[in-house]
Design a protein around this motif. Structure first.
Motif, PDB file in Angstrom:
ATOM      1  N   UNK A   1      40.774  41.893  40.362  1.00 14.85           N
ATOM      2  CA  UNK A   1      40.741  40.445  40.579  1.00 14.85           C
ATOM      3  C   UNK A   1      39.578  40.107  41.506  1.00 14.85           C
ATOM      4  N   UNK A   2      38.817  39.090  41.128  1.00 18.64           N
ATOM      5  CA  UNK A   2      37.638  38.720  41.908  1.00 18.64           C
ATOM      6  C   UNK A   2      37.711  37.255  42.318  1.00 18.64           C
ATOM      7  N   UNK A   3      37.517  37.032  43.605  1.00 22.08           N
ATOM      8  CA  UNK A   3      37.427  35.678  44.127  1.00 22.08           C
ATOM      9  C   UNK A   3      35.973  35.334  44.374  1.00 22.08           C
ATOM     10  N   UNK A   4      35.654  35.004  45.619  1.00 22.59           N
ATOM     11  CA  UNK A   4      34.276  34.648  45.949  1.00 22.59           C
ATOM     12  C   UNK A   4      33.363  35.838  46.139  1.00 22.59           C
ATOM     13  N   UNK A   5      33.933  37.042  46.153  1.00 19.84           N
ATOM     14  CA  UNK A   5      33.123  38.253  46.263  1.00 19.84           C
ATOM     15  C   UNK A   5      32.594  38.526  47.653  1.00 19.84           C
ATOM     16  N   UNK A   6      33.163  37.894  48.697  1.00 21.96           N
ATOM     17  CA  UNK A   6      32.622  38.043  50.052  1.00 21.96           C
ATOM     18  C   UNK A   6      33.262  39.174  50.835  1.00 21.96           C
ATOM     19  N   UNK A   7      34.255  39.853  50.273  1.00 20.10           N
ATOM     20  CA  UNK A   7      34.931  40.937  50.985  1.00 20.10           C
ATOM     21  C   UNK A   7      33.976  42.056  51.369  1.00 20.10           C
ATOM     22  N   UNK A   8      34.279  42.712  52.495  1.00 17.02           N
ATOM     23  CA  UNK A   8      33.350  43.689  53.064  1.00 17.02           C
ATOM     24  C   UNK A   8      33.833  45.132  52.954  1.00 17.02           C
ATOM     25  N   UNK A   9      34.906  45.390  52.182  1.00 20.36           N
ATOM     26  CA  UNK A   9      35.399  46.756  52.065  1.00 20.36           C
ATOM     27  C   UNK A   9      35.456  47.237  50.616  1.00 20.36           C
ATOM     28  N   UNK A  10      34.767  46.560  49.716  1.00 22.79           N
ATOM     29  CA  UNK A  10      34.647  47.040  48.337  1.00 22.79           C
ATOM     30  C   UNK A  10      35.840  46.782  47.455  1.00 22.79           C
ATOM     31  N   UNK A  11      36.736  45.886  47.849  1.00 20.02           N
ATOM     32  CA  UNK A  11      37.920  45.645  47.035  1.00 20.02           C
ATOM     33  C   UNK A  11      37.663  44.848  45.778  1.00 20.02           C
ATOM     34  N   UNK A  12      36.507  44.184  45.680  1.00 23.87           N
ATOM     35  CA  UNK A  12      36.224  43.303  44.551  1.00 23.87           C
ATOM     36  C   UNK A  12      35.418  43.974  43.450  1.00 23.87           C
TER      37      UNK A  12
END
Length: 466
Positions: free
Chosen positions: A65-76
């Motif tokens: 699942x992808x939101x804004x793609x701003x996560x910093x631990x590679x979850x997207x």
């Protein structure tokens, strides 16, 4: 399409949900992971989300699942294994309803944090979660990572600001639980289970969010302190004087200020000399109380106590914005300088000062490097980032980078802290979780994952290493 299997799955997806595969869906901000995709689907509502998840479950296809793609631990992103279906919530952007008298806002998961904040503002309220990436970060991702930000001290993190969720489970069943209730003791709280699960237990499609009144008297100040220990004493003094009305209390190091000089030389700073430590304070008070006077009194008391040596108090909204701009530009300066390793940690407040002293001493014995320690001191969350010494490159530190991070995390955990304060686990810290989590807690988490997602299709590799 990558292969015939992708084409077969594509035929089972709701009409009009497929998107072209472009690099934007396969990237994450730090470029530590590069993703892949067999298909990309963007549903319009929860029903289409459920249909997509059912089709993937039948075909045993992983879902990221992808939101804004701003996560910093590679979850997207999913760099390894069979190419997944990327489920983008970009089309689900509606503010479904606002209830000003209840201080509740209903937002779909693809709505950006800024859109939610703007919607609350139109109702004369605020949605107090605030992040540097709020123009891009989406509500679904913010909840899935239980994001924090600068106002956790007063308003709590994402979990504290959510009353209910609409979500789709790995089976394709929809949870209709968009409550607007503060009290509801009717069994297990699936809302809290899904918040912070990073897309591994289901997909949040909408949420009921807590709004708050806008304090009529807001003040901002930046004060020079001798040390982190002095900053913590000043925090305690501010909290006792203002009875819970301190909205933010940020720690800034002199190294961060010098990085701003290098990366953004035109950015104005209030002190000609770069002090070793600063705090940025924001308070919000009721009508009849002056925020500026409260901050002035805090400065006087802090100076008389030997905690504060200099300071500025904003005299306008623009000056407040300028002070906050210093804090919010530090991560951009860090990226330009180029970190060896970044650490998102939290500690009990009484352990912070000793940790900073001990960790700095430990690192000085490991080699020549610069430390930029900054963050949300009020809630114990520090960003403790390591940078090459001047004149040296990041590559020179590659042989010891992982050892440095492990040593820092060990020091944090041994003091009752966390190696992931607000960014989540993702793929980056899955091995750390396996190493340091309480075994019984980890076993319970695995049991929950197996019960809700028996096929393991939801964001495989996130939280639990594959």
């Amino acid at each position: 399409m990558h292969n015939p299997a992708d084409q077969s799955l594509a035929k089972k997806l709701p009409q009009g949900t497929l998107r072209d595969i472009t690099p934007a869906y396969l990237e994450e901000p730090r470029s530590r992971f590069h993703g892949q995709a067999g298909l990309i689907a963007a549903p319009h509502d929860a029903a289409e989300t459920a249909a997509i998840i059912r089709a993937c479950a039948e075909a045993n296809v992983a879902i990221v699942t992808r939101g804004g793609g701003t996560g910093l631990v590679g979850g997207q992103v999913m760099p390894d294994g069979p190419a997944p279906l990327i489920l983008s919530l970009e089309r689900m952007t509606a503010i479904r309803a606002i209830f000003p008298e209840e201080n509740v806002l209903l937002a779909e998961a693809g709505c950006t944090l800024q859109q939610a904040r703007d919607a609350a503002s139109t109702a004369g309220r605020q949605f107090p979660l605030s992040l540097a990436s709020q123009g891009t970060a989406q509500i679904g991702g913010v909840l899935s990572t239980n994001a924090g930000g600068v106002n956790v001290l007063r308003y709590g993190n994402a979990r504290a600001l959510c009353l209910g969720v609409e979500a789709v489970l790995p089976s394709g069943e929809i949870i209709h639980d968009l409550k607007r209730l503060r009290k509801d003791n009717t069994g297990y709280d699936l809302r809290d289970l899904l918040i912070g699960a990073e897309g591994t237990l289901g997909v949040i499609t909408a949420a009921s969010l807590v709004m708050a009144p806008i304090p009529p008297e807001i003040g901002t100040a930046m004060m020079v302190v001798e040390s982190p220990a002095a900053a913590l004493s000043l925090l305690a003094l501010a909290q006792s004087r203002m009875a819970g009305c301190v909205t933010a209390f940020e720690l800034i190091s002199g190294q961060g200020l010098r990085f701003l000089d290098t990366a953004f030389p035109d950015l104005r700073q209030p002190f000609a000399d770069r002090p070793d430590w600063l705090v940025l304070i924001e308070v919000g008070l009721p009508t009849g109380l002056s925020a500026d006077e409260a901050l002035e009194a805090l400065f006087v008391d802090g100076a008389e106590s030997g905690l504060v040596s200099d300071g500025v108090i904003s005299q306008s909204g623009q000056q407040s914005t300028d002070l906050w701009n210093i804090r919010e530009t530090i991560p951009d300066a860090n990226r330009q300088i180029g970190a060896i390793a970044s650490h998102d940690i939290s500690l009990p407040l009484s352990e912070i000062a000793r940790f900073i002293t001990d960790a700095t001493a430990m690192l000085s014995a490991q080699g020549d490097m610069r430390i930029n320690c900054f963050g949300h001191l009020g809630d114990g969350n520090l960003h403790f980032n390591l940078f090459p010494a001047e004149g040296r490159s990041r590559d020179e530190y590659d042989p010891i980078r992982k050892d440095l991070s492990r040593a820092i995390h060990e020091m944090v955990v041994s003091r009752g802290g966390s190696f992931s304060a607000e960014h989540g686990i993702g793929r980056l810290k899955a091995a750390d979780l396996a190493r340091w989590a309480d075994p019984a807690r980890l076993a319970a988490m695995r049991a929950v994952k197996a019960a809700l997602d028996p096929k393991g299709i939801m964001n495989p590799g996130v939280i639990f290493p594959t």
